[in-house]
Design an enzyme around this catalytic site. Structure first.
Site, short mmCIF file in Angstrom:
data_model
loop_
_atom_site.label_atom_id
_atom_site.label_comp_id
_atom_site.label_asym_id
_atom_site.label_seq_id
_atom_site.Cartn_x
_atom_site.Cartn_y
_atom_site.Cartn_z
N THR A 1 27.26 32.17 47.26
CA THR A 1 27.64 32.93 46.26
C THR A 1 26.11 32.31 45.31
OG1 THR A 1 27.76 33.26 44.04
CG2 THR A 1 29.08 31.03 45.47
N TYR B 1 33.79 25.86 41.06
CA TYR B 1 33.96 26.42 42.26
C TYR B 1 32.46 26.65 43.16
CZ TYR B 1 33.20 30.82 43.97
OH TYR B 1 32.43 32.26 45.31
N PHE C 1 35.93 34.39 55.20
CA PHE C 1 35.74 34.30 53.53
C PHE C 1 36.12 33.17 52.61
CE2 PHE C 1 34.72 38.55 55.62
CZ PHE C 1 34.05 39.34 54.83
N ALA C 2 37.24 32.97 53.04
CA ALA C 2 38.48 32.54 52.71
C ALA C 2 38.24 31.29 51.71
CB ALA C 2 39.33 31.89 53.98
N ILE D 1 36.47 40.68 49.09
CA ILE D 1 35.90 41.08 50.10
C ILE D 1 36.28 41.24 51.29
CG2 ILE D 1 32.98 40.77 50.51
CD1 ILE D 1 32.61 39.40 47.95
N GLU E 1 26.23 32.14 43.32
CA GLU E 1 26.29 30.59 41.95
C GLU E 1 26.05 29.27 42.10
OE1 GLU E 1 29.86 30.71 40.16
OE2 GLU E 1 29.88 33.27 40.46
N ILE F 1 42.99 27.48 56.78
CA ILE F 1 42.03 27.23 57.68
C ILE F 1 42.40 25.80 57.34
CG2 ILE F 1 41.26 29.28 56.52
CD1 ILE F 1 39.14 28.07 54.65
N PRO G 1 37.52 44.97 36.52
CA PRO G 1 38.84 44.37 36.91
C PRO G 1 40.22 44.06 36.15
CG PRO G 1 37.76 43.84 38.75
CD PRO G 1 37.41 43.75 38.30
N LYS H 1 37.88 41.76 26.88
CA LYS H 1 38.02 40.82 26.30
C LYS H 1 35.71 40.05 27.53
CE LYS H 1 41.99 38.74 24.55
NZ LYS H 1 42.62 40.31 24.67
N LYS I 1 30.68 25.22 47.05
CA LYS I 1 30.53 26.69 47.91
C LYS I 1 28.89 26.43 48.71
CE LYS I 1 31.35 29.60 48.76
NZ LYS I 1 32.62 30.67 49.89
#
Ligand SMILES: NC(=O)c1ccc[n+]([C@@H]2O[C@H](COP(=O)([O-])OP(=O)(O)OC[C@H]3O[C@@H](n4cnc5c(N)ncnc54)[C@H](O)[C@@H]3O)[C@@H](O)[C@H]2O)c1
Length: 340
Positions: A129, A156, A86-87, A19, A131, A65, A198, A211, A160
């Protein structure tokens, strides 16, 4: 935005990732006068070629960072007046295998940047996100909005969520000029082959079946990366300070439905899929209510035709084999080791 911020000198963290690099490209089009400094650790997820071909090249600094003296030096040397952050370590499956880099980069790294923003009175935008809100059941019809409770499921999303809370605390406690966007699943060019869309396209291109985790019933709310970049830039420039904006395009589809669209577009039989081990603790359904950003900032998705944008994404991966092929084998090997 203050007058000072209008002549932007922006620090874009993670600008060599998916992104972030799309954002740097977007900015080069809509605000070519901005000075852009990319700070990126160049992890496996980055690709320095993501920033090739720009007529006005950003300054790219390879670094972490979490390195506060480096961040301080960059802010001073380049007269930075805003950070667009973004990192991150960004892949759920990796966080399940080893959460340590997620905790370090996503939480501590965000703290380092917030401290720089506080010390230098920088505008700070945090890219996050949906999430962080956890999931709903597949048959649910509710959507997350800015008042939804935080209920992250994976290491994850928990990191965040923690970083979002830090950003809010810096606003409340120090008055640091922050905003947050929580967006749904992005897709488009320059996305690493470990990610869902992808992975499926490049599986087909390398003669393998797509998959699907579990039965492929989980629902994701797909947003084109271009639309997300426009939302982020809108919020950076015109969002109310201290506020969170959810970004989504109301484009909810089961993973199976997306794979079947890809198969059809690539002229493969619709049942040419392989069901693999589900992700432990997998989220079932995400759904975003983006009314606030639509109402307050007039943002709306311009690439709302998912089939058309998906087709364009397939074309991009067909034309950029040399970009994704080097990472494909190791990515699939890792997935195989975990039964995915
Ligand atoms: N991809 C999505 O669908 C999505 C959706 C919503 C929010 N987000 C958020 O958007 C941001 C970007 O996501 P992405 O998909 O582009 O991720 P990505 O994994 O493609 O890119 C992350 C970038 O951050 C860099 N990075 C990692 N650790 C670093 C560190 N310690 N110091 C400096 N750079 C470091 C990597 O080298 C890479 O270039 C993340 O914060 C992610 O949580 C992603």
């Amino acid at each position: 935005m203050t007058d000072k911020d209008e002549v932007a000198s922006l620090l874009v963290t993670g600008g060599a990732g998916f992104i972030g690099s799309n954002f740097v490209r977007y900015l080069a089009r809509v605000n070519p006068q901005a000075k852009v400094v990319v700070l990126d650790k160049m992890t496996y997820a980055a690709n320095p070629h993501n920033l090739d071909g720009l007529s006005r090249k950003p300054i790219v600094i390879r670094g972490d960072i979490c390195d506060s003296s480096l961040v301080e030096q960059i802010v001073e040397q380049h007269h930075i007046n805003g950070i667009i952050h973004f990192a991150a370590e960004s892949h759920n499956d990796n966080s399940i295998r080893d959460a340590a880099p997620f905790i370090h980069t996503n939480i501590y790294g965000t703290y380092v940047l917030l401290e720089a923003a506080r010390r230098h009175d920088l505008r700070f935008h945090h890219v996050s996100t949906d999430e962080v809100f956890g999931d709903t059941s597949v048959g649910d019809v509710t959507r997350f909005d800015e008042s939804s409770p935080y209920r992250p499921s994976s290491p994850y999303s928990a990191t965040k969520a923690a970083s979002d809370h830090l950003v809010r605390a810096w606003w409340r406690t120090y008055g640091t000029r922050v905003t947050i966007t929580n967006s749904s699943n992005n897709y488009g060019p320059f996305q690493h082959v470990e990610k869902f869309i992808p992975r499926q396209i490049t599986n087909i291109l390398t003669g393998h079946r797509p998959k699907l985790y579990g039965q492929g019933e989980d629902v994701r709310d797909w947003l084109s990366v271009e639309d997300d970049c426009r939302a982020i830039w809108n919020v950076y420039r015109r969002g109310r300070l201290g506020q969170t904006y959810l970004v989504g395009a109301d484009n909810r589809l089961s993973n199976l439905a997306v794979v079947q669209m890809i198969l059809a577009m690539m002229n493969r039989p619709l049942d040419e899929v392989e069901f693999v081990r589900d992700r432990p603790g997998a989220d079932r359904r995400y759904a975003i209510d983006a009314s606030k950003i639509r109402r307050e900032l007039g943002w709306k998705p311009l690439q709302a035709d998912f089939a058309k944008s998906l087709e364009a994404t397939i074309e991009w991966y067909k034309r950029h084999e040399s970009w994704w092929m080097p990472a494909k084998q190791t990515t699939e090997l890792r997935y195989r080791q975990e039964g995915h």
